[in-house]
Motif scaffolding. Structure first.
Motif, short mmCIF file in Angstrom:
data_model
loop_
_atom_site.label_atom_id
_atom_site.label_comp_id
_atom_site.label_asym_id
_atom_site.label_seq_id
_atom_site.Cartn_x
_atom_site.Cartn_y
_atom_site.Cartn_z
N PHE A 40 7.81 13.42 -1.91
CA PHE A 40 8.25 12.34 -1.03
C PHE A 40 9.71 12.53 -0.63
N VAL A 41 10.53 12.89 -1.60
CA VAL A 41 11.96 13.11 -1.30
C VAL A 41 12.12 14.33 -0.41
N ALA A 42 11.34 15.39 -0.66
CA ALA A 42 11.42 16.59 0.19
C ALA A 42 11.04 16.23 1.63
N ALA A 43 9.98 15.42 1.79
CA ALA A 43 9.56 15.01 3.13
C ALA A 43 10.65 14.18 3.80
N THR A 44 11.25 13.30 3.02
CA THR A 44 12.31 12.45 3.56
C THR A 44 13.47 13.30 4.07
N ASN A 45 13.87 14.29 3.28
CA ASN A 45 14.97 15.16 3.70
C ASN A 45 14.60 15.92 4.97
N ARG A 76 -6.66 28.18 5.90
CA ARG A 76 -5.26 28.20 5.46
C ARG A 76 -4.40 27.83 6.67
N PHE A 77 -4.01 26.56 6.71
CA PHE A 77 -3.35 26.03 7.91
C PHE A 77 -1.96 26.64 8.09
N LYS A 78 -1.50 26.57 9.34
CA LYS A 78 -0.16 27.06 9.65
C LYS A 78 0.77 25.86 9.67
N GLY A 79 1.69 25.85 8.75
CA GLY A 79 2.62 24.73 8.69
C GLY A 79 3.01 24.42 7.27
N GLN A 80 3.42 23.19 7.08
CA GLN A 80 4.01 22.78 5.81
C GLN A 80 3.40 21.46 5.39
N ARG A 81 3.26 21.29 4.08
CA ARG A 81 2.67 20.04 3.61
C ARG A 81 3.54 19.47 2.50
N PHE A 82 3.72 18.17 2.54
CA PHE A 82 4.49 17.49 1.50
C PHE A 82 3.56 16.58 0.73
N ASP A 83 3.57 16.70 -0.58
CA ASP A 83 2.76 15.82 -1.42
C ASP A 83 3.54 14.52 -1.63
N CYS A 84 3.34 13.59 -0.71
CA CYS A 84 4.11 12.34 -0.78
C CYS A 84 3.53 11.36 -1.79
N GLY A 85 2.53 11.79 -2.54
CA GLY A 85 2.05 11.00 -3.67
C GLY A 85 2.91 11.25 -4.90
N SER A 86 3.80 12.26 -4.82
CA SER A 86 4.72 12.52 -5.94
C SER A 86 6.14 12.25 -5.46
N VAL A 87 6.99 11.87 -6.38
CA VAL A 87 8.37 11.54 -6.02
C VAL A 87 9.06 12.77 -5.42
N GLU A 88 8.84 13.95 -6.02
CA GLU A 88 9.52 15.17 -5.52
C GLU A 88 9.10 15.46 -4.08
N PRO A 112 0.84 -1.21 0.00
CA PRO A 112 0.00 0.00 0.00
C PRO A 112 0.87 1.26 0.00
N LYS A 113 0.47 2.28 -0.77
CA LYS A 113 1.28 3.51 -0.79
C LYS A 113 1.33 4.15 0.59
N GLU A 114 0.30 3.91 1.40
CA GLU A 114 0.26 4.49 2.75
C GLU A 114 1.33 3.88 3.66
N MET A 115 1.92 2.75 3.22
CA MET A 115 2.99 2.12 4.02
C MET A 115 4.38 2.56 3.58
N LEU A 116 4.48 3.42 2.57
CA LEU A 116 5.80 3.92 2.18
C LEU A 116 6.42 4.64 3.37
N PRO A 117 7.66 4.30 3.74
CA PRO A 117 8.24 4.95 4.91
C PRO A 117 8.89 6.28 4.58
N VAL A 118 8.62 7.27 5.40
CA VAL A 118 9.39 8.51 5.36
C VAL A 118 10.34 8.42 6.55
N VAL A 119 11.60 8.22 6.27
CA VAL A 119 12.66 7.86 7.22
C VAL A 119 12.31 6.51 7.88
N ASP A 120 11.67 6.52 9.03
CA ASP A 120 11.47 5.22 9.70
C ASP A 120 10.01 4.96 10.06
N LYS A 121 9.10 5.70 9.44
CA LYS A 121 7.69 5.57 9.81
C LYS A 121 6.84 5.57 8.55
#
Ligand code: G1P
Length: 276
Positions: free
Chosen positions: A260-265, A246-258, A24-33
């Motif tokens: 996902f990599v930004a979130a990982t970093n 308009r939320f306060k914070g940051q969002r990563f579109d982990c459905g795209s490779v870019e 499942p794409k929801e199981m892709l790990p960002v670092v260790d989770k």
């Protein structure tokens, strides 16, 4: 107080093939989770400890993740590795998990309607786990729950996106009631740039009132022939209040490779700080 949070997680994750062929794409790990665990932690922080997951074929790993693994527990019991299970153990202690399967992929609106059996007649959060959010101060769902407590209506999270990217999102038009809170007058799913009412894009966090289920039932297929939650909310907006936040914070579109990599970093930096 909103107690329940729904995770539509039946999608195929085709943008991430072949990684998502049997996982499942929801199981892709960002670092260790895995992605879904970030979402569940965000829901917990907002007080939503009753987790409903709309799954589909090939998604059993999700239910296994939120369960005890006796063999593993036995194996690492008393070793230094036990600490690695601290977060997931806390989740299992504090949350309940319920599952239902979406048998046909008929869109996000349909996925949310499939979750009706897990939600019943109460307001609830929705998290699309591939939008990984890092709130400023508190998590994005917790911020939205505060808006809900004040106005008692549906709330969608938004962020400004470059105009050439509006076709990837639901887009809203509205008038600003207070700083960052918009009364929605119009919502369009994945508009062509020239039709977009603004560049305020919906991201994968919603608070919905249970009357949305009847609205979805009466919503015909829209963009891509799918039943869209954006269309149901547009109907809702003409009858009741729908707010965009308009939320306060940051969002990563982990459905795209870019994304996902930004979130990982981003999370790798956090991981390094935590392990320094
Ligand atoms: C869905 C929604 C869209 C929203 C987006 C946020 O689209 O339909 O309105 O902007 O999530 O991630 P999807 O990305 O599933 O195509």
């Amino acid at each position: 107080m909103i107690r329940k949070c729904l995770f539509p997680a039946a999608g195929y994750g085709t943008r991430f093939l072949p990684a998502t062929k049997s996982m499942p794409k929801e199981m892709l790990p960002v670092v260790d989770k895995p992605l879904i665990q970030y979402g569940v932690e965000e829901a917990m922080e907002a007080g939503m400890n009753n987790i409903g997951i709309v799954t589909g074929r090939g998604k059993r790993a999700l239910a296994d993740h939120f369960d005890v693994s006796y063999e593993l527990e036995h194996q690492i019991s008393g070793t230094s590795k036990e600490g690695l299970l601290k977060d997931i153990r806390r989740i299992l202690n504090e949350c309940t998990f319920s599952y239902t399967r979406q048998r046909e992929m008929k869109g996000l609106g349909h996925a949310i309607l499939t979750g009706e059996t897990l939600i019943g007649r109460e307001p609830f959060g929705v998290v699309l786990a591939d939008d990984l959010c890092v709130g400023t101060g508190s998590g994005v769902l917790a911020q939205m729950a505060r808006i809900y407590e004040k106005y008692r209506c549906c709330v969608v999270a938004i962020e400004e996106v470059p105009h050439e990217e509006v076709h990837k999102y639901g887009v809203i038009a509205g008038s600003e009631l207070e700083d960052g809170v918009f009364l929605v007058s119009k919502m369009v799913e994945k508009p062509d740039p020239e039709e977009a009412p603004s560049n305020l894009a919906i991201i994968g966090r919603y608070i919905l009132t249970p009357d949305i289920f009847d609205v979805i039932r009466n919503t015909p297929p829209g963009r891509n022939g799918e039943i869209q939650i954006t269309d149901a909310l547009q109907t809702q907006a003409t009858k009741n209040m729908v707010l965009a936040y308009r939320f306060k914070g940051q969002r990563f579109d982990c459905g795209s490779v870019e994304g996902f990599v930004a979130a990982t970093n981003f999370f790798f930096e956090r991981w390094k700080d935590a392990h320094a």
